[in-house]
Write a protein that holds these residues in place. Structure first.
Motif, PDB file in Angstrom:
ATOM      1  N   GLY A  18       6.695  -8.142   2.084  1.00 49.87           N
ATOM      2  CA  GLY A  18       6.301  -8.909   0.470  1.00 49.87           C
ATOM      3  C   GLY A  18       6.744  -7.847   0.047  1.00 49.87           C
ATOM      4  O   GLY A  18       7.872  -6.913   0.193  1.00 49.87           O
ATOM      5  N   PRO A  19       5.889  -6.978  -1.667  1.00 48.10           N
ATOM      6  CA  PRO A  19       6.880  -7.089  -3.021  1.00 48.10           C
ATOM      7  C   PRO A  19       6.344  -5.682  -2.930  1.00 48.10           C
ATOM      8  O   PRO A  19       7.912  -4.665  -2.732  1.00 48.10           O
ATOM      9  N   THR A  20       5.837  -5.130  -2.207  1.00 43.70           N
ATOM     10  CA  THR A  20       5.314  -3.612  -1.482  1.00 43.70           C
ATOM     11  C   THR A  20       5.123  -2.977  -0.194  1.00 43.70           C
ATOM     12  O   THR A  20       4.803  -2.008   0.190  1.00 43.70           O
ATOM     13  N   GLU A  21       5.930  -3.861   0.885  1.00 41.75           N
ATOM     14  CA  GLU A  21       5.758  -3.565   2.577  1.00 41.75           C
ATOM     15  C   GLU A  21       7.359  -4.281   2.490  1.00 41.75           C
ATOM     16  O   GLU A  21       7.560  -5.309   2.848  1.00 41.75           O
ATOM     17  N   PHE A  22       7.511  -3.084   4.003  1.00 41.73           N
ATOM     18  CA  PHE A  22       8.960  -3.454   4.399  1.00 41.73           C
ATOM     19  C   PHE A  22       8.051  -4.335   6.337  1.00 41.73           C
ATOM     20  O   PHE A  22       6.985  -3.968   6.094  1.00 41.73           O
ATOM     21  N   ALA A  23       9.046  -5.039   6.314  1.00 42.10           N
ATOM     22  CA  ALA A  23       8.752  -5.648   7.336  1.00 42.10           C
ATOM     23  C   ALA A  23       8.553  -4.936   8.370  1.00 42.10           C
ATOM     24  O   ALA A  23       9.973  -4.326   8.889  1.00 42.10           O
ATOM     25  N   THR A  24       7.772  -5.236   9.810  1.00 44.61           N
ATOM     26  CA  THR A  24       8.012  -4.899  10.813  1.00 44.61           C
ATOM     27  C   THR A  24       8.819  -4.984  11.746  1.00 44.61           C
ATOM     28  O   THR A  24      10.176  -4.036  12.423  1.00 44.61           O
ATOM     29  N   PRO A  25       9.271  -6.215  12.055  1.00 45.51           N
ATOM     30  CA  PRO A  25      10.804  -6.095  12.740  1.00 45.51           C
ATOM     31  C   PRO A  25      11.519  -5.479  12.306  1.00 45.51           C
ATOM     32  O   PRO A  25      12.964  -4.972  12.963  1.00 45.51           O
ATOM     33  N   PRO A  36       6.580   6.458   4.288  1.00 44.19           N
ATOM     34  CA  PRO A  36       5.469   6.544   2.789  1.00 44.19           C
ATOM     35  C   PRO A  36       5.426   7.757   2.010  1.00 44.19           C
ATOM     36  O   PRO A  36       4.876   8.605   3.194  1.00 44.19           O
ATOM     37  N   PHE A  37       4.965   7.845   0.364  1.00 44.62           N
ATOM     38  CA  PHE A  37       4.751   8.610   0.162  1.00 44.62           C
ATOM     39  C   PHE A  37       4.359   8.144  -1.629  1.00 44.62           C
ATOM     40  O   PHE A  37       5.313   6.779  -1.924  1.00 44.62           O
ATOM     41  N   VAL A  38       3.953   9.390  -2.162  1.00 40.58           N
ATOM     42  CA  VAL A  38       3.295   9.402  -3.425  1.00 40.58           C
ATOM     43  C   VAL A  38       3.789  10.123  -3.986  1.00 40.58           C
ATOM     44  O   VAL A  38       4.304  11.101  -4.584  1.00 40.58           O
ATOM     45  N   VAL A  39       4.523   9.436  -5.128  1.00 32.43           N
ATOM     46  CA  VAL A  39       5.401  10.418  -6.234  1.00 32.43           C
ATOM     47  C   VAL A  39       5.869  10.080  -7.158  1.00 32.43           C
ATOM     48  O   VAL A  39       5.633   8.640  -7.608  1.00 32.43           O
ATOM     49  N   ARG A  90      15.927   1.071 -16.823  1.00 30.35           N
ATOM     50  CA  ARG A  90      14.936   0.673 -17.795  1.00 30.35           C
ATOM     51  C   ARG A  90      15.217  -0.382 -18.501  1.00 30.35           C
ATOM     52  O   ARG A  90      14.292  -1.345 -19.212  1.00 30.35           O
ATOM     53  N   GLY A  91      16.426  -1.623 -18.300  1.00 33.32           N
ATOM     54  CA  GLY A  91      16.503  -2.661 -18.678  1.00 33.32           C
ATOM     55  C   GLY A  91      15.863  -3.896 -18.676  1.00 33.32           C
ATOM     56  O   GLY A  91      16.123  -5.305 -18.499  1.00 33.32           O
ATOM     57  N   TRP A  92      14.876  -3.377 -17.227  1.00 37.43           N
ATOM     58  CA  TRP A  92      14.176  -4.654 -16.894  1.00 37.43           C
ATOM     59  C   TRP A  92      12.742  -4.186 -17.405  1.00 37.43           C
ATOM     60  O   TRP A  92      12.355  -5.671 -17.841  1.00 37.43           O
ATOM     61  N   GLY A  93      12.827  -3.779 -18.541  1.00 41.42           N
ATOM     62  CA  GLY A  93      11.408  -3.341 -19.584  1.00 41.42           C
ATOM     63  C   GLY A  93      10.885  -2.154 -19.143  1.00 41.42           C
ATOM     64  O   GLY A  93      10.823  -2.319 -18.810  1.00 41.42           O
ATOM     65  N   PRO A  94      10.027  -1.807 -20.779  1.00 40.65           N
ATOM     66  CA  PRO A  94       8.850  -1.258 -20.599  1.00 40.65           C
ATOM     67  C   PRO A  94       7.920  -1.249 -18.829  1.00 40.65           C
ATOM     68  O   PRO A  94       7.209  -0.196 -18.900  1.00 40.65           O
ATOM     69  N   THR A  95       7.015  -2.990 -18.952  1.00 47.17           N
ATOM     70  CA  THR A  95       6.574  -2.359 -17.984  1.00 47.17           C
ATOM     71  C   THR A  95       6.798  -2.251 -16.283  1.00 47.17           C
ATOM     72  O   THR A  95       8.089  -2.545 -15.908  1.00 47.17           O
ATOM     73  N   PRO A  96       6.047  -1.471 -15.939  1.00 49.36           N
ATOM     74  CA  PRO A  96       6.917  -1.248 -14.713  1.00 49.36           C
ATOM     75  C   PRO A  96       6.754  -2.223 -13.693  1.00 49.36           C
ATOM     76  O   PRO A  96       5.593  -2.980 -13.695  1.00 49.36           O
ATOM     77  N   THR A  97       7.195  -2.658 -12.542  1.00 52.75           N
ATOM     78  CA  THR A  97       7.714  -3.669 -11.161  1.00 52.75           C
ATOM     79  C   THR A  97       7.755  -2.896 -10.387  1.00 52.75           C
ATOM     80  O   THR A  97       8.664  -1.569 -10.093  1.00 52.75           O
ATOM     81  N   ASP A  98       8.018  -3.681  -8.724  1.00 51.58           N
ATOM     82  CA  ASP A  98       8.152  -3.180  -7.701  1.00 51.58           C
ATOM     83  C   ASP A  98       9.775  -3.573  -7.575  1.00 51.58           C
ATOM     84  O   ASP A  98      10.005  -4.524  -7.797  1.00 51.58           O
ATOM     85  N   LEU A 111      11.957   0.879  -1.117  1.00 55.44           N
ATOM     86  CA  LEU A 111      10.687   0.651  -1.805  1.00 55.44           C
ATOM     87  C   LEU A 111      10.392   1.126  -2.500  1.00 55.44           C
ATOM     88  O   LEU A 111       9.126   1.700  -2.092  1.00 55.44           O
ATOM     89  N   VAL A 112      10.077   0.532  -3.685  1.00 61.44           N
ATOM     90  CA  VAL A 112       9.585   1.782  -4.358  1.00 61.44           C
ATOM     91  C   VAL A 112       8.275   0.229  -5.495  1.00 61.44           C
ATOM     92  O   VAL A 112       8.736  -0.569  -6.192  1.00 61.44           O
ATOM     93  N   SER A 113       6.864   1.185  -5.480  1.00 56.45           N
ATOM     94  CA  SER A 113       6.480   0.165  -5.962  1.00 56.45           C
ATOM     95  C   SER A 113       5.949   0.302  -7.526  1.00 56.45           C
ATOM     96  O   SER A 113       6.170   1.134  -7.542  1.00 56.45           O
ATOM     97  N   ALA A 114       5.105  -0.694  -8.346  1.00 59.77           N
ATOM     98  CA  ALA A 114       4.753  -0.426  -9.773  1.00 59.77           C
ATOM     99  C   ALA A 114       4.223   1.152  -9.790  1.00 59.77           C
ATOM    100  O   ALA A 114       4.506   1.713 -10.670  1.00 59.77           O
ATOM    101  N   SER A 115       3.483   1.213  -9.018  1.00 56.48           N
ATOM    102  CA  SER A 115       2.579   1.948  -9.329  1.00 56.48           C
ATOM    103  C   SER A 115       2.666   3.985  -8.300  1.00 56.48           C
ATOM    104  O   SER A 115       4.208   3.459  -8.249  1.00 56.48           O
ATOM    105  N   GLU A 116       2.439   4.033  -7.384  1.00 56.27           N
ATOM    106  CA  GLU A 116       3.640   5.551  -6.920  1.00 56.27           C
ATOM    107  C   GLU A 116       3.560   5.326  -5.851  1.00 56.27           C
ATOM    108  O   GLU A 116       4.461   6.711  -5.225  1.00 56.27           O
TER     109      GLU A 116
END
Length: 716
Positions: A18-25, A36-39, A90-98, A111-116
């Motif tokens: 998924g956009p914010t999740e690695f595949a188990t296999p 995983p960590f929050v930063v 930064r070239g992707w725009g000001p809105t955070p994305t995954d 894998l960096v999500s739009a959140s932390e």
């Protein structure tokens, strides 16, 4: 990456679920370490990703956005430069994305999500550059934050990456498997050392005094009964053999004291195996002096019986057996064979003084070389360990113990046949000669030992999620970067459409340098840690030896469990406490990583059966269990009372020296206390200096004489 540009959807489907999740296999392939960590999404995070790429020895990374609306965007190749990667984001725009940052061969990714929320997965060198050396601490703190917060995406990530058990938001500590007999005894000994130190000190002194007493008896016995002169050299050679194997087996998780106790158990099995061999021969209508009894029956019973201590370990310490490394099987089997060989040496050496001190056979009756029971049984144990620990590489490894057992059986059969005045048939003789006629067995054992050590350290490296890291940075980082970079560069050049067999062979050749380099650098790191601890005194050195062995055992248990519940000993918290204490004692405490320091995340800082053909004449006594026991009993029947007493004392001394006083000491009295009050501290000195512990004390005292520059063997 291929010449044709890769689309984002192609890369995401290979790695992500998924956009914010690695595949188990993908995570479970090749033993990746996932954390995983929050930063905050800042420059420090990007710098950590770039440093992780450098740790793998790559020169570029693949970057793409993971959301569905960007599926047809091309994947961007980015050099290892922080500013370049920041400019791309930064070239992707000001809105955070995954977005996803991946290595070319897909062996590591961030894998960096739009959140932390951020997840790093890959080899341990890659992940440590991002989250810091304390990977278990990072995972534990993320689990705590996910459970205590009100953010469902964090709890879902913690459950997906096995930081917490599913549905464990308010659950108590999960119930795991209960302790086995070995752990219960170890726990009782720990409680006794804590609650009754005086009684334990007295028992230690009594043990040391008993060890020196029986050693004196063993040395004096040949003066009273000259035939008992075979006991001291045989015992010394057994110690030397097991010490050499234990010294080479750097990945072992069993102590040297355990090996010696297994040796004593192997010696005690000679009597029941001899009785069983005689009973089987009698049931078949053969006498113990019959050729078939001396060959087929004796060899089959002995080779199978020497593995009984391994089965006993499974029965009495089944939880501990799950933490055995591949080389442990070799050592335990070799120790059992060495004990059986020691018993044969003693019985034949006492009753037939002309017997060869190595093989136990009468001189002149072994025209073919024989490696001995220790080496032969050790070879079977080594191949068994490779098959058990390396079962993830395929079931074909189970052919190794079958082939090893067939080779050992043929070798042993040939020796017994020659000693009994017979010879092998033509086909068996050809096969036996083809495999070196017994001369290659020690070299095969050495080869299996080296493969077992390399496999063990490769498996241990995949268990960094729950195993505390060694203090400081791993030595030879350039060598590890070269090996990992070579692996990545060659892996992307292996075509995916070739035959699976050829592809597996090519990948094995690509991964071989990585395995060897991981083994060499980890061994160097452990030796450097022990050397720095030795400079702090015998107590620090002994604690370091125990920690390194416990750490390897827990890593093997984690890697071999494959996600199933298993019993840790010591517990994860206790092992982490030992790691922090060791780092503090050798001056390497407080080491942190790039992202961890920036975000302040860590709060806790046989083939066909060969035939035997009669016709070779030989005179003398063959050295196998039944005949050895008959010779010894015949010798005892003609001995006087004094000889019987000295023989019993010699046997008691041998068993005592093998079973008591060989462990790494737990207490090291200060020399100043002994000089001020020698009488009251004599028991403490004896408890530390039993005969089998003199070597530990010597190394501990010699370590204090090392130059000061050994304190800089490991960098912070």
């Amino acid at each position: 990456m291929e010449e044709q540009a890769m689309l984002a959807r192609d890369l995401v489907l290979r790695v992500c679920a998924g956009p914010t999740e690695f595949a188990t296999p993908w995570i479970r392939a090749r033993g990746k370490v996932t954390t995983p960590f929050v930063v905050p999404r800042d420059r420090n995070l990007i710098r950590g990703v770039v440093e992780a790429g450098r740790a793998l020895g790559v020169d570029r990374l693949l970057v793409c956005r993971t959301r569905a609306e960007y599926s047809y965007d091309p994947v961007t190749e980015v050099p290892l430069d922080t500013d370049t990667l920041i400019d791309l984001i930064r070239g992707w725009g000001p809105t955070p994305t995954d977005f996803l940052v991946c290595v070319e061969d897909f062996s590591a990714a961030v894998l960096v999500s739009a959140s932390e929320l951020t997840v790093a997965s890959g080899p341990v060198d890659f992940v440590r550059e991002i989250v810091g050396p304390d990977i278990p601490g990072a995972r534990a703190n993320f689990a705590t934050r996910a459970q205590e917060g009100n953010r469902p995406e964090l709890l879902r990530a913690a459950q997906h990456y096995d930081c917490v058990a599913p549905g464990a938001r308010h659950a108590r500590a999960p119930r795991g498997p209960g302790p086995d007999l070995a752990e219960r005894l170890a726990r009782r000994a720990e409680r006794a050392r804590e609650r009754r130190p005086g009684a334990v000190r007295f028992l230690r002194g009594l043990r040391g005094a008993w060890g020196w007493l029986v050693l004196g008896v063993l040395l004096l016995a040949p003066l009273a009964v000259p035939a008992l002169g075979a006991a001291p050299p045989a015992l010394f050679l057994t110690y030397l053999l097991l010490f050499q194997l234990a010294l080479l087996a750097r990945s072992r998780t069993v102590s040297f004291a355990t090996l010696l106790r297994t040796c004593a158990l192997g010696a005690l099995t000679l009597w029941p195996l001899a009785l069983l061999s005689g009973a089987v021969s009698e049931a078949l209508g053969w006498g113990t002096d019959d050729v078939l009894s001396q060959t087929y029956v004796a060899v089959t019973v002995e080779e199978a019986g020497k593995l009984l201590p391994l089965l006993l370990l499974l029965a009495l310490a089944r939880r501990r057996a799950r933490r055995l490394s591949a080389v442990d099987f070799l050592l335990l089997a070799a120790a059992s064979g060495a004990g059986f060989q020691l018993a044969e040496r003693l019985l034949v050496g006492i009753s037939a003084p002309l017997a060869d001190p190595v093989t136990g056979l009468v001189s002149g009756l072994a025209p073919e070389p024989y490696s001995g029971h220790a080496v032969a049984t050790g070879l079977i144990g080594a191949t068994l360990g490779l098959a058990v620990v390396g079962r993830r590489y395929g079931g074909w490894l189970w052919l190794l113990p079958i082939l090893a057992a067939a080779l050992v059986f043929l070798d042993h059969l040939n020796v017994n046949a020659r000693a009994a005045g017979a010879r092998l048939d033509t086909v068996s003789t050809f096969v036996h000669t083809l495999f070196g006629a017994g001369a290659l067995t020690p070299w095969l054992l050495l080869t299996a030992l080296l493969f077992a050590v390399a496999m063990d350290y490769r498996v241990i490296a995949t268990a960094a999620e729950t195993t505390p890291a060694l203090p400081g940075r791993t030595p030879f980082p350039g060598l590890r970067r070269w090996a990992n970079g070579r692996s990545v560069a060659l892996r992307v050049r292996i075509p995916a459409d070739i035959a699976p067999l050829f592809r597996r062979i090519a990948l094995s050749w690509v991964n071989l340098p990585v395995t060897l380099v991981v083994t060499v650098t980890t061994v160097a790191h452990e030796l450097a840690t022990a050397t720095m601890a030795a400079k702090r005194g015998p107590g620090a050195l002994a604690d370091t030896w125990r920690f390194l062995r416990w750490r390897r055992a827990n890593a093997m248990g984690e890697a071999c469990s494959r996600g199933r519940d298993w019993r840790r000993y010591p517990s994860e918290r206790e092992l982490d406490g030992h790691a922090r204490e060791l780092a503090r004692r050798i001056g390497l405490a407080g080491t942190t990583g790039i992202v961890v320091s920036a975000a302040a995340l860590l709060l806790l800082g046989a083939g066909p059966v060969p035939g035997v053909v009669a016709g070779v004449t030989a005179e003398g006594t063959p050295g196998y269990a039944v005949r050895s026991l008959e010779l010894f009993l015949g010798w005892l029947s003609g001995a006087d009372t004094a000889t019987l007493v000295w023989t019993a004392l010699t046997g008691l001394a041998v068993l005592s020296l093998l079973t008591v006083g060989n462990a790494v000491p737990h207490a090291h009295p200060r020399m100043g206390e002994f000089l001020r009050a020698p009488t009251s501290n004599t028991g403490a000195i004896l408890g530390m200096l039993a005969p089998g512990q003199v070597g530990y004390a010597f190394l501990g005292l010699a370590g204090m004489l090392l130059p000061v520059r050994v304190n800089h063997l490991i960098r912070r």
